[in-house]
Design a protein around this motif. Structure first.
Motif, short mmCIF file in Angstrom:
data_model
loop_
_atom_site.label_atom_id
_atom_site.label_comp_id
_atom_site.label_asym_id
_atom_site.label_seq_id
_atom_site.Cartn_x
_atom_site.Cartn_y
_atom_site.Cartn_z
N GLN A 46 1.05 -1.20 0.13
CA GLN A 46 -0.12 -0.43 -0.02
C GLN A 46 0.96 1.53 0.41
N GLN A 64 -4.23 4.12 0.91
CA GLN A 64 -4.47 3.15 -0.42
C GLN A 64 -4.61 2.08 1.37
N SER A 66 -6.51 -1.96 1.54
CA SER A 66 -7.09 -3.00 0.92
C SER A 66 -8.68 -3.04 0.57
N GLY A 67 -9.37 -3.35 -0.81
CA GLY A 67 -11.06 -3.08 -1.25
C GLY A 67 -11.21 -1.78 -0.42
N TYR A 68 -10.47 -1.37 -0.95
CA TYR A 68 -11.15 0.78 -0.42
C TYR A 68 -10.37 1.78 -1.88
N LYS A 69 -10.92 2.54 -1.88
CA LYS A 69 -10.25 3.20 -2.66
C LYS A 69 -9.27 4.56 -2.11
N ASN A 86 -13.05 4.24 6.12
CA ASN A 86 -12.31 3.51 4.48
C ASN A 86 -13.26 4.22 3.76
N SER A 88 -14.77 4.22 0.01
CA SER A 88 -14.91 3.00 -1.23
C SER A 88 -15.70 3.73 -2.28
#
Length: 199
Positions: A46, A64, A66-69, A86, A88
């Protein structure tokens, strides 16, 4: 003194604190006066997107996730997370904690039918809930600065002051180009525009 390698170094200061990080990199240093009091690295693979430090030493990090913007986290002086958002639905370019530590302002960049759509989103630190948001359209946010209860936002085409869920805007003729600015004034911002790009 410490020598480090950075490709895109960024420095943010407030009071006796400074944060130095490599934008798009994986290394962050929190400095109090002359000492590095904490280092931080995001999860594996990340990147750090932005970071700021408050006068009381609270650290706000955009990275960054994982799974999100993006993920925005505020850490206290012990390095413990106070709030994590978080996100997204949109990209995040910056975030800043209010001086009283109660409000987190996040620069969110999404898209609509006309193109990029930038918004300043305010979250309550106490419970992580979204309080309100202000849309600044296609303007590019260049910097943020809290002055007591007022959030100053400098955009490429305007200056925005947000206080108590109300926003005032000082737009600039789109044919003029922003060359430099300062948010160091007491109750005012200074911006320098020219009629020609690159002047």
């Amino acid at each position: 003194d410490e020598t480090v390698a950075m490709e895109q170094p960024v420095v943010s200061t407030d009071g006796d604190y400074a944060v130095v990080y490599d934008a798009g990199g994986t290394t962050l240093y929190l400095i109090h006066r002359q000492d590095v009091v904490r280092t931080y690295s995001p999860a594996k693979n990340q990147e750090l997107l932005a970071a700021r430090v408050s006068e009381n030493g609270y650290l706000t990090v955009v990275e960054q996730a994982s799974g999100y913007k993006a993920a925005v986290t505020v850490y206290d002086t012990n390095g413990e997370p106070v709030i994590t958002e978080n996100i997204s639905s949109a990209f995040v370019s910056d975030a800043i904690l209010s001086p009283d530590g109660k409000t987190l302002a996040v620069v969110s960049i999404g898209e609509d039918s006309s193109g990029f759509n930038t918004a300043i989103v305010f979250y309550n630190v106490s419970d992580g809930s979204e309080r309100t948001r202000f849309v600044v359209g296609s303007d590019v946010v260049l910097d943020l600065e809290w002055e007591k209860t007022v959030l100053w936002v400098i955009g490429e085409y305007g200056t925005y002051c947000i206080e108590k869920d109300a926003m005032t805007v000082d737009n600039v003729d789109a044919s003029r180009y922003l060359q430099s600015f300062s948010l160091g004034g007491n109750g005012f911002a200074a911006l320098f525009y020219t009629n020609y790009q690159g002047s």
